[in-house]
Design a protein around this motif. Structure first.
Motif, PDB file in Angstrom:
ATOM      1  N   LEU A  57       5.572  -5.199 -10.703  1.00  0.00           N
ATOM      2  CA  LEU A  57       4.155  -5.541 -10.607  1.00  0.00           C
ATOM      3  C   LEU A  57       3.471  -4.853  -9.434  1.00  0.00           C
TER       4      LEU A  57
ATOM      5  N   PRO B  84       3.740  -1.719  -6.864  1.00  0.00           N
ATOM      6  CA  PRO B  84       4.423  -0.469  -6.508  1.00  0.00           C
ATOM      7  C   PRO B  84       4.734  -0.364  -5.026  1.00  0.00           C
ATOM      8  N   ARG B  85       4.033  -1.133  -4.184  1.00  0.00           N
ATOM      9  CA  ARG B  85       4.246  -0.991  -2.748  1.00  0.00           C
ATOM     10  C   ARG B  85       5.617  -1.485  -2.315  1.00  0.00           C
TER      11      ARG B  85
ATOM     12  N   ARG C 234       8.227  -1.424  -4.399  1.00  0.00           N
ATOM     13  CA  ARG C 234       9.198  -0.888  -5.343  1.00  0.00           C
ATOM     14  C   ARG C 234      10.390  -0.283  -4.599  1.00  0.00           C
TER      15      ARG C 234
ATOM     16  N   SER D 123       9.105   7.012  -6.942  1.00  0.00           N
ATOM     17  CA  SER D 123       8.123   6.361  -7.805  1.00  0.00           C
ATOM     18  C   SER D 123       7.189   7.392  -8.425  1.00  0.00           C
ATOM     19  N   ASN D 124       7.277   8.629  -7.945  1.00  0.00           N
ATOM     20  CA  ASN D 124       6.416   9.672  -8.508  1.00  0.00           C
ATOM     21  C   ASN D 124       6.931  10.212  -9.824  1.00  0.00           C
TER      22      ASN D 124
END
Lengths: 368, 343
Positions: free
Chosen positions: A355, A357-358, A360, A366-367
Motif C-alpha cells: 500500500l 511504497p515508502r 517497501r 521499486s523502479n
C-alpha cells in the motif's frame, strides 16, 4: 577459454570458488529480509511458548489438585481416594520436574504432537484445536472483516463530510460503542432482542450449528451456521467498530489537511478519485498496522463473547482449560495464538509495503 | 520581455475575500482588481499574511469553507475568445476549468504529490479527468519533464519520495503545463529549495514561458526573483493591491510608501549593508483594520489625512497605479535611493 593450460589449476580455482559462493550465499541469506523475518518470528514463537509454559505452571493449583478438590466436594471422597482417582484419570504426573516436562513438550512438539489433554482423557490437543479453531476463525474473522471495512468506510465519510448530520450522529454513536465493553453489549443484545423482542430464541441458538442438520455444502446447513453465528458476530462488530470509525475519522481529517489533497482538487480531479486514491488510501495506512494486531488476536480474541453465546470456538475451550488447569490444552491454544500473531504481523508488513511504497522492502528495486 | 497588451486573459474586478473567525470577519483581500495579459508575468509581492495566497486561491476557487468570496467577477477569456466569469461556473465546469485553463504550482513541493502514486499515474489521472488521451498525455509529460531537465523516463516511474525537493518542484512545474493552460499561478515556487535549484527552476520557467507563451501570476517574498521574472509587479498590503505597474516603474520609481519600504528592506549588492532598513511595526489587524490608509501607522510619510481618508488607486504615466496620498514625496525619495542602482 583461450588458455587450456595445466589441468590441476582450474580444479583448485573451482574449489575455492565454490567455497566463496557458499559463504557469499550465507551472507546474502543473512541479509535477506524474508530470512530475517522468519528467524525473528521463530524466536518470538519460542520465547512466548517457553514463557507461557512456565507461567501457567505458576498458577495456584495443578490439574490434579483441581480435580481432587472437585472429587472431594462432589463425591465426598477422602483425600487419598480422590488422589488415586484423579491420578488414574489424568495422564499427568505432577511430581515430574518442570524442566523435564519442558523437554518432553518440545520433543513432542517437534514431531508435530501437541500431546493429550490432561483433563479430557484420550483427547489430543491437536484434535481440540482442529475441531474448534474453524468456528472461531469463521465467526471472529468475518466479524473483524465487517467491523474493519465498515469502520473504514464510515470513518472516511465522516471525516470527508465533517460537520454534516451524518458525521454528528455517527460520532455520538461510535463514541458510545467504543466505550461499551463487549460483555455489556452481549447482555444488552440478549436481553433486548432475545428476551424482550423475541427476535431470536436464545435457548435454541446455542452452539455453532443446529445439530439435527447434516453437515455439507447445503443451503440449509450454511444458513443455520450463519444464523447461529449472527449474534456473536453482531456483538463483536458493535464492540469493535466504534474504535475503527473514530480512528479512521481522525486519520482522514489529518490527511485532508495534506498539500497533495489540495493540489489534487486544484488539478480538477473528480471527487471520487480524490476520496479513494488520495484521502482514503493514505488515511487507512496507519490503521492497517492495527488491523494486523487484531487479526493476530482473532483466535483468542472473543473468549467472553463465545462463552456468553455458548459458541463452540477456541476461546471457550481456552477458558475451560484455564479453569481446570489443563496445561497441555492451554499450551496448544497459546501456541496457535502466538503463531497467528506472528504471521499476522509478517502479513501486515507485506500489505503495508504494497500500500505504501515508502516502506517497501528493498526500496532500490521499486523502479523495476 | 514582451507580451500582448491587447489580449487580456484574466480580468479580476473588485474581488474581496473574508474569512470567518471567532473574533469576527477577517478582510483577507479587499477590492482587488487587475488584468493579466497573454504571456504576461505578474509578480505579487508583500509581507507574509498580506493576502497573496488567498487572492490566488480565490482565483481558482480553492479557498477553505470558512472563506467567502464576492465582487464583480473573475473574467476569463478562452483561446477561442469566449468569455466566462469564474465565480459563476457550476461545479462540473469549474472542475474542467481547473488545470486545463488555469493551473497552480503550490508552496511546499515536498508534500504536493501523493506519496503512494507514481508520477506516471499522476499524469494519467490528470489526463483522464480532463478527457485527454493516455498516450498523448504520456508523450507530452515526457517532453515537459525533459524540458525541465529531468531524466524523464526514470521520473515517470518514480514515487515522490524517490525524488529530491528540487526534482519534485520541477515535476510540479512540468505537471502544471501538461494541459496547456493559459494561466499558471506559482505560489513561492522557489522558497523551499536551495539557491542553485532556485536558479535552475527560474531558468527553466523563463524558457518554457517563451516557448509556450502562458501567463504567470508569481507570488514571491524574494524581490530579486520577482524583479528578474516579472513584467508587471503588484504590491499587496493588508489585503489591498496598493501599487501596480511595469516592473521598472514599481521598483525604481515607487509611488507607494509601502513598496519603497519593502524595497529598502531587501539587500542589494550595489548599496552597502548599512542602508538596509526594516519596516517598523507589525502588519495590521485585518478584523479591525486601521482607518484611512491601512499603512499609515507604520509609514514615515504619513500625515493627518492618511489616518482618515483611504487613498484611491490613481493611475500615473506609464501604466503605473498607486494608492498613496504622499505619492509625490515617495517618488522623490525613491529616485534618490533607488536610482543609485538603476540599470
Amino acid at each position: 577459454m583461450d588458455v587450456p593450460s595445466a589441468p590441476p589449476l582450474p580444479a583448485q580455482e573451482t574449489a575455492s570458488g565454490r567455497k566463496l559462493t557458499l559463504r557469499a550465499r550465507f551472507r546474502r541469506l543473512r541479509r535477506s529480509y524474508t530470512f530475517r523475518i522468519v528467524v525473528s518470528g521463530l524466536i518470538t514463537i519460542w520465547a512466548v511458548t517457553t514463557f507461557t509454559f512456565f507461567l501457567i505452571r505458576q498458577m495456584p493449583g495443578s490439574p490434579v489438585e483441581v480435580k481432587i478438590d472437585e472429587l472431594m466436594t462432589r463425591q465426598s471422597l477422602t483425600y487419598e481416594e480422590a488422589y488415586r482417582a484423579a491420578a488414574t484419570i489424568f495422564n499427568f504426573d505432577p511430581d515430574r520436574p518442570v524442566l523435564l516436562q519442558y523437554a518432553d513438550f518440545w520433543g513432542d512438539l517437534l514431531q508435530g504432537d501437541l500431546g493429550n489433554s490432561i483433563t479430557k482423557g484420550g483427547v489430543t490437543v491437536g484434535s481440540i484445536i482442529l475441531r474448534y479453531l474453524p468456528w472461531t476463525l469463521f465467526s471472529v474473522g468475518l466479524a473483524l472483516l465487517i467491523s474493519f471495512s465498515g469502520g473504514i468506510l464510515i470513518g472516511l465519510a465522516m471525516g470527508y463530510w465533517r460537520g454534516s448530520w451524518f458525521d454528528n450522529i455517527m460520532t455520538t454513536f461510535a463514541s458510545i460503542l467504543s466505550g461499551l465493553p463487549d460483555y455489556i453489549l452481549a447482555l444488552l443484545i440478549i436481553v433486548v432482542f432475545g428476551v424482550q423482542l423475541r427476535w431470536f430464541d436464545i435457548g435454541s441458538v446455542r452452539g455453532g450449528v443446529d445439530p439435527t442438520i447434516t453437515p455439507g455444502l447445503t443451503l440449509e446447513y450454511i444458513s443455520s451456521v450463519l444464523k447461529f453465528a449472527f449474534m456473536p458476530i453482531l456483538v463483536y462488530v458493535l464492540a469493535s467498530i466504534g474504535t475503527w470509525i473514530l480512528s479512521m475519522k481522525s486519520s482522514t481529517l489529518s490527511t485532508l489537511g495534506e498539500d497533495y489533497v489540495t493540489v489534487a482538487k486544484a488539478r480538477g480531479l473528480p471527487e471520487r478519485r480524490i476520496l479513494s486514491a488520495y484521502v482514503g488510501r493514505n488515511a487507512m495506512l496507519p490503521l492497517v498496522t492495527r488491523l494486523a494486531i487484531s487479526v493476530g488476536l482473532v483466535v483468542g480474541g472473543a473468549v467472553i463473547i463465545e462463552e456468553m453465546f455458548q459458541y463452540p470456538g477456541l476461546g471457550r475451550n481456552l477458558l475451560v482449560a484455564i479453569n481446570s488447569r489443563d496445561y497441555t490444552t492451554m499450551q496448544g491454544i497459546f501456541l496457535v495464538i502466538t503463531i497467528s500473531v506472528v504471521f499476522a504481523n509478517i502479513f501486515a508488513d507485506f500489505v503495508i509495503g504494497w500500500l505504501d511504497p515508502r516502506v517497501r522492502m528493498g526500496a532500490g528495486d521499486s523502479n523495476s | 520581455m514582451t507580451y500582448d497588451r491587447d489580449h487580456v486573459v484574466l480580468s479580476v474586478r473588485d474581488l474581496s475575500v473574508t474569512y470567518k473567525a471567532e473574533r469576527g470577519l477577517v478582510q483577507a483581500v479587499s477590492h482587488a482588481s487587475f488584468d493579466l495579459h497573454a504571456g504576461e508575468t505578474l509578480a505579487l509581492i508583500g509581507e507574509s499574511g498580506c493576502g497573496k495566497t488567498t487572492l490566488n486561491l480565490a482565483l481558482i476557487r480553492q479557498l477553505p469553507k470558512t472563506a467567502s468570496t464576492f465582487g464583480d467577477g473573475i473574467f476569463y477569456t478562452y483561446r477561442d475568445g469566449r468569455q466566462i466569469n469564474v465565480l459563476e461556473l457550476n461545479d462540473r465546469d469549474m472542475r474542467r476549468f481547473l488545470w486545463s485553463e488555469c493551473a497552480m504550482v503550490f508552496q511546499g513541493a515536498l508534500n504536493s504529490l501523493n506519496p503512494v502514486i507514481r508520477v506516471r499515474d499522476v499524469v494519467f489521472e490528470t489526463a483522464r479527468a480532463h478527457g485527454m488521451k493516455r498516450e498523448e498525455a504520456y508523450k507530452r509529460a515526457l517532453k515537459l519533464l525533459e524540458q525541465v531537465r529531468l531524466d524523464a523516463e526514470r521520473v515517470m516511474r518514480s514515487y515522490p519520495h524517490e525524488l529530491s525537493g528540487g526534482m519534485r518542484q520541477r515535476v510540479l512545474l512540468a505537471l502544471s503545463l501538461i494541459l496547456r493552460p493559459q494561466v499558471v499561478i506559482m505560489d513561492e515556487p522557489t522558497t523551499a529549495v536551495d539557491i542553485l535549484t532556485q536558479r535552475s527552476i527560474l531558468d527553466v520557467l523563463k524558457q518554457l514561458r517563451d516557448e509556450l507563451n502562458f501567463s504567470v501570476i508569481f507570488i514571491s517574498h524574494d524581490l530579486a526573483v520577482a524583479a528578474e521574472i516579472a513584467d508587471t509587479v503588484a504590491t499587496m498590503y493588508a489585503g489591498e493591491i496598493v501599487e501596480r505597474g511595469p516592473v521598472n516603474e514599481v521598483f525604481y520609481r515607487s509611488r507607494h510608501a509601502y513598496t519603497l519600504n519593502l524595497l529598502n528592506a531587501a539587500p542589494r549588492l550595489s548599496v552597502g549593508v548599512e542602508r538596509l532598513e526594516s519596516i517598523a511595526g507589525k502588519p495590521p489587524d485585518l478584523i479591525e483594520p486601521p482607518t484611512g490608509c491601512k499603512f499609515h501607522e507604520r509609514c514615515s510619510f504619513a500625515t493627518a489625512v492618511c489616518a482618515q481618508v483611504q487613498p484611491p488607486l490613481v493611475e500615473y504615466e506609464g501604466g503605473h497605479l498607486a494608492a498613496c496620498h504622499e505619492t509625490g514625496r515617495v517618488l522623490i525619495e525613491a529616485r534618490e535611493t533607488r536610482l543609485v542602482s538603476a540599470p
